[in-house]
Design a protein around this motif. Structure first.
Motif, PDB file in Angstrom:
ATOM      1  N   ARG A 640       0.851  -1.191   0.000  1.00 13.43           N
ATOM      2  CA  ARG A 640       0.000   0.000   0.000  1.00 13.43           C
ATOM      3  C   ARG A 640       0.890   1.246   0.000  1.00 13.43           C
ATOM      4  O   ARG A 640       2.017   1.236   0.503  1.00 13.43           O
ATOM      5  N   PHE A 641       0.343   2.345  -0.574  1.00 14.49           N
ATOM      6  CA  PHE A 641       1.137   3.564  -0.763  1.00 14.49           C
ATOM      7  C   PHE A 641       1.164   4.359   0.533  1.00 14.49           C
ATOM      8  O   PHE A 641       0.136   4.559   1.168  1.00 14.49           O
ATOM      9  N   VAL A 642       2.374   4.783   0.908  1.00 10.86           N
ATOM     10  CA  VAL A 642       2.505   5.482   2.179  1.00 10.86           C
ATOM     11  C   VAL A 642       3.116   6.870   1.985  1.00 10.86           C
ATOM     12  O   VAL A 642       3.693   7.175   0.949  1.00 10.86           O
ATOM     13  N   ALA A 643       2.944   7.697   3.013  1.00 15.46           N
ATOM     14  CA  ALA A 643       3.535   9.042   3.009  1.00 15.46           C
ATOM     15  C   ALA A 643       3.975   9.373   4.422  1.00 15.46           C
ATOM     16  O   ALA A 643       3.402   8.896   5.395  1.00 15.46           O
ATOM     17  N   VAL A 644       5.024  10.181   4.517  1.00 19.29           N
ATOM     18  CA  VAL A 644       5.474  10.696   5.811  1.00 19.29           C
ATOM     19  C   VAL A 644       5.420  12.206   5.700  1.00 19.29           C
ATOM     20  O   VAL A 644       5.796  12.786   4.671  1.00 19.29           O
ATOM     21  N   ILE A 645       4.926  12.880   6.738  1.00 19.97           N
ATOM     22  CA  ILE A 645       4.796  14.337   6.688  1.00 19.97           C
ATOM     23  C   ILE A 645       5.701  14.962   7.741  1.00 19.97           C
ATOM     24  O   ILE A 645       6.183  14.281   8.648  1.00 19.97           O
ATOM     25  N   ILE A 675      -0.740   8.163   5.658  1.00 18.78           N
ATOM     26  CA  ILE A 675       0.316   8.797   6.446  1.00 18.78           C
ATOM     27  C   ILE A 675       0.750   7.835   7.531  1.00 18.78           C
ATOM     28  O   ILE A 675      -0.065   7.398   8.340  1.00 18.78           O
ATOM     29  N   VAL A 676       2.036   7.472   7.517  1.00 17.12           N
ATOM     30  CA  VAL A 676       2.527   6.494   8.487  1.00 17.12           C
ATOM     31  C   VAL A 676       3.489   7.092   9.511  1.00 17.12           C
ATOM     32  O   VAL A 676       3.853   6.446  10.474  1.00 17.12           O
ATOM     33  N   GLY A 677       3.925   8.341   9.272  1.00 18.07           N
ATOM     34  CA  GLY A 677       4.884   8.892  10.219  1.00 18.07           C
ATOM     35  C   GLY A 677       4.971  10.405  10.132  1.00 18.07           C
ATOM     36  O   GLY A 677       4.532  11.018   9.157  1.00 18.07           O
ATOM     37  N   VAL A 678       5.533  11.012  11.175  1.00 19.25           N
ATOM     38  CA  VAL A 678       5.763  12.459  11.207  1.00 19.25           C
ATOM     39  C   VAL A 678       7.230  12.675  11.540  1.00 19.25           C
ATOM     40  O   VAL A 678       7.752  12.086  12.489  1.00 19.25           O
ATOM     41  N   VAL A 679       7.914  13.523  10.742  1.00 22.44           N
ATOM     42  CA  VAL A 679       9.325  13.821  11.009  1.00 22.44           C
ATOM     43  C   VAL A 679       9.496  15.321  11.233  1.00 22.44           C
ATOM     44  O   VAL A 679       8.587  16.111  10.972  1.00 22.44           O
ATOM     45  N   GLY A 680      10.675  15.701  11.704  1.00 23.06           N
ATOM     46  CA  GLY A 680      10.969  17.112  11.935  1.00 23.06           C
ATOM     47  C   GLY A 680      11.083  17.876  10.624  1.00 23.06           C
ATOM     48  O   GLY A 680      11.434  17.305   9.589  1.00 23.06           O
ATOM     49  N   GLN A 697       6.125  19.777   4.185  1.00 24.42           N
ATOM     50  CA  GLN A 697       6.949  18.773   3.513  1.00 24.42           C
ATOM     51  C   GLN A 697       6.323  17.392   3.557  1.00 24.42           C
ATOM     52  O   GLN A 697       5.672  17.020   4.530  1.00 24.42           O
ATOM     53  N   LEU A 698       6.523  16.681   2.482  1.00 21.43           N
ATOM     54  CA  LEU A 698       5.870  15.385   2.296  1.00 21.43           C
ATOM     55  C   LEU A 698       6.887  14.405   1.704  1.00 21.43           C
ATOM     56  O   LEU A 698       7.585  14.727   0.744  1.00 21.43           O
ATOM     57  N   TYR A 699       7.012  13.223   2.324  1.00 24.63           N
ATOM     58  CA  TYR A 699       7.950  12.211   1.829  1.00 24.63           C
ATOM     59  C   TYR A 699       7.171  11.029   1.271  1.00 24.63           C
ATOM     60  O   TYR A 699       6.180  10.588   1.862  1.00 24.63           O
ATOM     61  N   ASN A 700       7.607  10.563   0.091  1.00 26.59           N
ATOM     62  CA  ASN A 700       7.029   9.341  -0.461  1.00 26.59           C
ATOM     63  C   ASN A 700       8.141   8.355  -0.741  1.00 26.59           C
ATOM     64  O   ASN A 700       9.304   8.743  -0.888  1.00 26.59           O
ATOM     65  N   SER A 701       7.764   7.098  -0.832  1.00 25.75           N
ATOM     66  CA  SER A 701       8.766   6.077  -1.113  1.00 25.75           C
ATOM     67  C   SER A 701       9.168   6.136  -2.575  1.00 25.75           C
ATOM     68  O   SER A 701       8.317   6.161  -3.470  1.00 25.75           O
ATOM     69  N   ILE A 702      10.475   6.128  -2.815  1.00 21.60           N
ATOM     70  CA  ILE A 702      10.974   6.197  -4.188  1.00 21.60           C
ATOM     71  C   ILE A 702      10.615   4.918  -4.953  1.00 21.60           C
ATOM     72  O   ILE A 702      10.539   4.916  -6.178  1.00 21.60           O
ATOM     73  N   ASP A 703      10.345   3.843  -4.205  1.00 21.36           N
ATOM     74  CA  ASP A 703       9.965   2.590  -4.856  1.00 21.36           C
ATOM     75  C   ASP A 703       8.490   2.547  -5.214  1.00 21.36           C
ATOM     76  O   ASP A 703       8.008   1.582  -5.805  1.00 21.36           O
TER      77      ASP A 703
END
Lengths: 893, 110
Positions: A640-645, A675-680, A697-703
Motif C-alpha cells: 500500500r502507498f505510504v507518506a510521511v509528513i 500517512i505512516v509517520g511524522v518527522v521534523g 513537507q511530504l515524503y514518499n517512497s521512491i519505490d
C-alpha cells in the motif's frame, strides 16, 4: 589676429621662458635706473635718488610677479613651479607625506574597488545589442511570485502576444556524452530556436537552430560551447555536421557558441551549458502538460519602442485568456515580466548600494584625516606664506599653491589606490565567486578611472580647502608676527570636531559590521533539521539502455545501483532520492486530504514540498522521527502507498487529530497515500528560511513511483551518502564503483551539504567580509587621526604643560589631563555615532537575521571599543607630555 | 561692455597707454610721464600697474616691443603702436565716449 598673437605669446613664454624672464628683469631694472637718473637730475643726492626710485617702483620682484600674473601661459608655468615646490615640500616631510598618501590610497582604493563591482554589475549595460529591450519572463503561481513556465503556455504566449519581437524559453538539463573517448557528463541548456538570435549572439561557427528543429520529432541537432569545442574537439571547424552521442542518441552539430557568451539569471537559475539543444524536441509527457512547470523560464525581446508596461498589459490579457480557456491549470496563473538586467542582478543591488554607502564613509574618514594633517602642517607654514605674500604673491597664488599640493597628494594617493583596487577587486571576487551575478563582467574600465579621478579630486578639494580657509583670513602683518598664537584656539576646535566626526563614522561602520557578523553567527547556529556534516549529494546518469527496460527491470537496476553505492568503503549510510533535496532542488506537489472536497483546479490545491526517498534517507540525513515510522524497504510498488509528513504539515492540516492512518491525494496520481509517520521540519530554502513562508513537507517512497513516470526515473538517479570523513577521495571511489557497473554510466554533480549551506550564505558572507574590512579600515584611520591630532596638540602645548609642571603639576595629572580631553572627544563621537548607526543600520535590516538593527550587545560593545582604542591612541602623546622637562619647555621658542 | 568697474579702469589705462604712443615709440618711463603730462597730472601710473598692462597689450598684439637706447644712452625697452593697436585705440575711444556720455547723462538726470 588677436588669437594668433596670444598663441604666439603663449609659445614664446613657454619655449623661451628664460629669455622672456631675463628680458623682463632687465626692463624693470632699466626702469629703476631711469627713475634714479630722473631724481638725480631733479637735484637729489645719490642715495636719496635711489631710495625715491625704489619707493616709486615698489620693488623689482613685486613688479615682476605682477607681470607674470598677466603673461599668457603663466598658469602653466606657475603650476609646474607649484608642483615642483609641492613635491619638495612633501619630500621635506616624508612622514607626513607617507601617512597622508597611504590614508588616501586606502580610502580611494576601497571606493574604487567597490565602484568597480557596482559598475560591472549594476551600471554597465548587459553585453547584448539594445539590452533595454530584453525582458525576463516567469509565471506567477500563487503563492509563488515567480515560478517556472508551463511549455504549452509558453507556446501560446509566442502566438498571442503583440509586443515582443521574439520569445525564447530555456531550461537546464544534463547529457551523457559517449563515443569518442571517455564518457563525460555535460551540462546541457535546452533553448528555443530563437534564443541566440534574440540575444544577438554571433556564433563562432555554423548556424542557429531552425524553427523546424525546435519541434517534437525533429532531427536532433546540437550547438557546442566554445570551451567544449576546444577541449574535446580541438577547436576544429570540421566539427560542423559531425554527430555526437548524447544519452545514447545521435545529435548533429550545427554551430559553436562563442566563449564570450554570457547569460545568468539569479531568479531562474540559468547556467551556461556545455551544449545547447532545441527545447521543443524534448519528448516527455510534461512538455505537453499545461499544469506542469518543468523548470522552464523565458527571455523576450520587446518590439522597438515598446515599454515594459505595454508588454505587461499585453501579457496580462494573455494570462486572462488562458485562464478562461484552461481553468484547471491556468486559473490564477499570471505572467511576470521584469527587465532582464533586474532579473540578472537580483538582490545584489541593495547589498552593493549599502556597501557603497559604507565605503563612502571610509572615504570621508580618510579625507578628514588628511585635512587634519594638512591643517596641522599649515600652522607650521604660516611664516612661509607670510614671506611669500610680502614678496608680492597674491592670495590667489597661495591658494593655488595649497590646492596644487593637495592635488599632488590626491594624485599620488589616488594612483596607489587604483592599484590597490585592481588587486583587491580581483582578490575579493576570486575569494567569493558565487556571491555576485555578472562577476565576470567586473573590470577596471574608463568609468572606473573617471570615478577614481573624481573621487580623488573631490577629496583634494575637501581636505585641501581646510588650510586655504586659514590663510585667506589672515594678513601678512599678522602672520609674520603671530606665529604661535594663530595655531591655537579655533584651530584646535576644528581638529577636535574632526576627530569626533571620525569616531562617529567609525562607530557607524563598526555597528553595521557587528550586526552582520552577529547575523551570520545566528545563521550558523540555526538547526537546519538535518545533519549536514560529511553529507555528500550526487547524481548518477544511467546508461541510455536502462530506459528501454520494463518498469520492474528499471526498479531492479536502480536497487542494484543503490546497493553497490551503499557498500563502498567509507560510506556509512546512503539513500536514493528524487524530487526535492534540501537547499539543492525543489519539487512541489498539490494535495488534498481524504474526506475533504477535491479543490476544483490544481492551482487551488495547497502545495507541499515532495521528496521521493528510499528507506535509508532518514538515517543518512539525520532527520528526527517524531511519530510513527519512516518509509521502509517494504514500501514498494506492490504494497500500500505510504507518506510521511513533517511537523509543520501536521500542525497546519491536522490541528486536533492524529495524522497517522489518515490518507491524502496527490495531484496527478490516482493512488491514495496513507500517512505512516511524522518527522521534523527541514530547512529547504537555506538557513535563513522564513518560518511563515516555508512550505510543508511530504515524503514518499521512491519505490512507489508509478510506472508512468518510471522512464523519466531511468535517466538519472540522485543519492545522498554519509561518509566517514569529509574527504574528496570518496568521490573517486563512488565514480569508480558507478563506472564499473556500466561504462556508459557517470556519477556527477558531487556536492558536500556543508558547502551547499555555506554557498547559500555566500552573498551574506561577501557583505560581512566587506563591511568588516571597511570597519577595520575606518577604525585604523580614526586611530591614526586621534593619534595625529593629540601628538600635534601636545606638541603645540609644550610650553603650557611645562608651566603647569613647573608650578607643581604631577606627571600623572598631565597624563590624565590629555587622556581626559581625548575621552571627552571620544564620548561625543560615540554618542553621535550611535544615533547615526541606529539610522544607518535600519537600511540593512533586511540583511540581518534574528538580530535587531539596534541590537544592544553590538552597540554597547562598539561604544566600548572605540573610546578604548582612542585612549590607547592618545596614550603615547599623553606620556610624551608627562615627560616634558619644564625648564626646556620654558626655554622652547 | 562689461559692467565691472575693474574693466572700466583697466580699459582707461589701456586707452591712455595707446594714446600716449600715438606720437611715437616710448619706453616704460616715457609712457608713464607722457600720461601724467597729457592728463595734467591726474593719472600717475605706477610701475606695478604699467608693466603688467604693457605686457598684456603686447601679447594682445596692440603694441610691439624692441630694445633701444634711451636719451642718456641707456638700454631700454621701447614700445610702439601696431596697426591692431591703432584700431584698438579707436575702439577704446568710442567706448570711453559712450561711457563718459552715459555718466554725464546720469549725473544730469533729475
Amino acid at each position: 589676429m588677436p588669437l594668433l598673437n596670444q598663441a604666439r605669446s603663449f609659445l614664446r613664454n613657454i619655449v623661451l621662458a628664460r629669455r622672456v624672464e631675463s628680458d623682463l628683469d632687465e626692463e624693470v631694472r632699466s626702469h629703476l635706473d631711469m627713475l634714479t637718473e630722473e631724481n638725480l637730475r631733479a637735484g637729489m643726492p645719490l642715495h636719496e635718488a635711489r631710495r625715491a626710485a625704489r619707493i616709486e617702483l615698489g620693488g623689482i620682484d613685486q613688479v615682476k610677479e605682477q607681470v607674470h600674473e598677466v603673461q599668457a601661459g603663466n598658469w602653466l608655468h606657475s603650476i609646474a613651479g607649484d608642483c615642483r615646490y609641492g613635491i619638495r615640500q612633501l619630500l621635506k616631510n616624508p612622514g607626513f607625506a607617507a601617512v597622508a598618501i597611504m590614508t588616501l590610497a586606502l580610502g580611494v582604493g576601497a571606493n574604487t574597488a567597490l565602484f568597480t563591482v557596482v559598475n560591472g554589475v549594476l551600471l554597465n549595460p548587459l553585453p547584448y545589442p539594445r539590452p533595454d529591450e530584453l525582458v525576463s519572463l516567469a509565471q506567477k503561481l500563487p503563492p509563488f511570485e515567480q515560478f517556472a513556465i508551463s511549455y504549452p503556455d509558453f507556446l501560446d504566449w509566442g502566438r498571442m502576444n503583440h509586443t515582443f519581437q521574439a520569445l525564447a524559453a530555456y531550461r537546464q538539463n544534463n547529457f551523457n556524452l559517449t563515443g569518442s573517448g571517455e564518457a563525460q557528463r555535460l551540462k546541457a541548456t535546452q533553448v528555443s530556436a530563437s534564443f541566440f538570435s534574440l540575444l544577438g549572439v554571433n556564433l563562432v561557427l555554423g548556424r542557429n537552430f531552425l524553427p523546424e528543429e525546435d519541434r517534437r520529432g525533429a532531427a536532433h541537432v546540437v550547438m557546442l560551447s566554445a570551451s567544449l569545442w576546444k577541449s574535446r574537439f580541438g577547436g576544429s571547424p570540421a566539427i560542423l555536421g559531425k554527430t555526437l552521442t548524447l544519452d545514447g542518441e545521435a545529435y548533429t552539430v550545427v554551430g559553436v557558441v562563442p566563449e564570450s557568451f554570457y547569460f545568468c539569471c539569479e531568479s531562474t537559475n540559468f547556467r551556461l551549458g556545455d551544449v545547447y539543444v532545441p527545447i521543443g524536441v524534448w519528448d516527455v509527457p510534461w512538455m505537453q502538460d499545461r499544469g506542469a512547470h518543468p523548470g522552464i523560464f523565458a527571455v523576450g525581446r520587446l518590439q522597438a519602442g515598446t515599454t515594459i508596461e505595454q508588454a505587461r498589459a499585453d501579457t496580462n490579457q494573455i494570462a486572462h485568456n488562458l485562464a478562461a480557456a484552461y481553468p484547471d491549470s491556468d486559473k490564477n496563473v499570471g505572467i511576470v515580466l521584469s527587465p532582464l538586467k533586474q532579473a540578472m542582478v537580483g538582490n545584489s543591488r541593495s547589498m552593493l548600494l549599502l556597501l557603497l554607502a559604507a565605503v563612502g564613509l571610509v572615504f570621508l574618514i580618510a579625507c578628514v584625516n588628511v585635512a587634519n594633517l594638512l591643517l596641522a602642517r599649515s600652522t607650521g607654514r604660516v611664516q612661509e606664506f607670510a614671506i611669500r605674500m610680502a614678496l608680492g604673491a597674491t592670495r590667489q597664488r597661495l591658494v593655488r599653491q595649497l590646492l596644487v599640493e593637495s592635488a599632488l597628494l590626491a594624485l599620488i594617493g589616488g594612483s596607489i589606490g587604483l592599484l590597490l583596487a585592481a588587486g583587491g577587486t580581483r582578490a575579493a571576487l576570486a575569494a567569493l565567486p558565487e556571491a555576485l551575478p555578472r562577476a565576470n563582467e567586473v573590470r577596471l574600465d574608463a568609468h572606473v578611472l573617471l570615478f577614481t579621478l573624481v573621487v580623488s579630486a573631490v577629496g583634494a578639494l575637501l581636505f585641501g580647502l581646510m588650510p586655504v580657509l586659514k590663510i585667506s583670513g589672515a594678513t601678512v602683518h599678522k602672520n609674520l608676527k603671530e606665529r604661535q598664537r594663530w595655531a591655537s584656539g579655533s584651530q584646535h576646535r576644528i581638529q577636535r570636531t574632526f576627530v569626533a566626526a571620525e569616531i562617529s563614522l567609525a562607530v557607524v561602520l563598526l555597528s553595521a559590521a557587528g550586526l552582520t557578523i552577529r547575523s551570520l553567527a545566528n545563521l550558523w547556529s540555526v538547526d537546519p533539521g538535518f545533519d549536514p556534516r560529511n553529507l555528500l549529494a550526487f547524481n548518477v546518469a544511467l546508461p541510455g539502455s536502462t530506459a528501454k527496460g520494463t518498469p520492474s527491470e528499471i526498479r531492479g537496476y536502480l536497487n542494484q545501483l543503490t546497493d553497490a553505492i551503499a557498500t563502498i568503503p567509507g560510506v556509512t549510510a546512503s539513500g536514493r532520492t528524487a524530487g526535492a533535496l534540501p537547499m539543492a532542488g525543489d519539487n512541489e506537489v498539490g494535495f488534498w486530504i481524504e474526506g475533504q472536497v477535491r479543490p476544483s483546479t490544481t492551482s487551488d490545491m495547497p502545495n507541499a514540498l515532495n521528496y521521493f526517498v528510499g528507506p535509508g534517507y532518514l538515517k543518512v540525513m539525520g532527520i528526527r522521527l517524531l511519530r510513527g515510522r519512516f518509509i521502509s524497504a517494504q514500501d514498494n510498488i506492490h504494497s500500500r502507498f505510504v507518506a510521511v509528513i513533517d511537523d509543520r504539515f501536521e500542525r497546519q492540516y491536522f490541528r486536533h487529530r492524529n495524522p497517522l492512518g489518515e490518507h491524502i491525494h496527490l495531484a496527478g496520481l490516482d493512488e491514495l497515500f496513507e500517512i505512516v509517520g511524522v518527522v521534523g521540519h527541514v530547512n529547504q530554502n537555506g538557513l535563513d528560511e522564513n518560518e511563515r513562508s516555508a512550505a510543508v513537507q511530504l515524503y514518499n517512497s521512491i519505490d512507489q513511483i508509478p510506472d508512468k513516470f518510471i522512464t523519466a526515473m531511468a535517466k538519472s538517479a540522485g543519492f545522498v551518502v554519509r561518509t566517514e570523513a569529509s574527504n574528496n577521495g570518496i568521490t573517486g571511489a563512488i565514480r569508480q564503483t558507478v563506472g564499473k557497473m556500466n561504462d556508459q554510466q557517470v556519477a556527477y554533480d558531487f556536492a558536500w551539504m556543508e558547502e551547499i549551506i555555506s554557498g547559500s550564505l555566500a552573498a551574506r558572507r561577501f557583505t560581512m567580509f566587506l563591511l568588516g574590512v571597511f570597519a577595520i579600515l575606518a577604525l585604523s584611520l580614526a586611530t591614526i587621526g586621534v593619534y595625529g591630532v593629540f601628538s600635534y596638540v601636545v606638541g603645540q602645548r609644550t610650553q603650557e604643560i611645562g608651566i603647569r609642571m613647573a608650578l607643581g603639576a604631577e606627571r600623572r595629572k598631565v597624563v590624565l589631563m590629555v587622556l581626559g580631553e581625548a575621552g571627552k572627544i571620544a564620548a561625543l563621537g560615540v554618542g553621535v555615532g550611535i544615533v547615526a548607526s541606529i539610522g544607518f543600520c535600519r537600511l540593512i535590516a533586511s540583511m540581518l537575521f534574528r538580530v535587531s538593527s539596534y541590537d544592544p550587545v553590538t552597540l554597547v560593545s562598539v561604544a566600548m571599543i572605540l573610546p578604548a582604542v582612542a585612549l590607547v591612541a592618545c596614550y603615547i602623546p599623553a606620556r610624551r607630555a608627562s615627560h616634558i622637562d619644564p625648564m626646556r619647555a620654558l626655554r622652547y621658542e | 561692455m562689461s559692467p565691472e568697474p575693474t574693466t572700466l579702469l583697466q580699459g582707461t589705462l589701456d586707452l591712455l597707454i595707446l594714446k600716449s604712443l600715438v606720437a611715437g615709440e616710448k619706453h616704460g618711463l616715457g609712457i608713464s610721464r607722457r600720461i601724467e603730462q597729457i592728463t595734467s597730472g591726474t593719472f600717475v601710473v605706477k610701475p606695478g600697474s604699467l608693466f603688467p598692462a604693457l605686457h598684456r597689450m603686447e601679447e594682445e598684439g596692440w603694441i610691439s616691443a624692441f630694445w633701444g637706447d634711451s636719451e642718456n644712452n641707456r638700454r631700454a625697452k621701447y614700445y610702439r603702436l601696431t596697426k591692431a593697436g591703432q584700431k584698438q585705440l579707436e575702439v577704446e575711444k568710442k567706448r570711453w565716449g559712450r561711457i563718459s556720455w552715459a555718466i554725464h547723462q546720469a549725473l544730469e538726470a533729475s
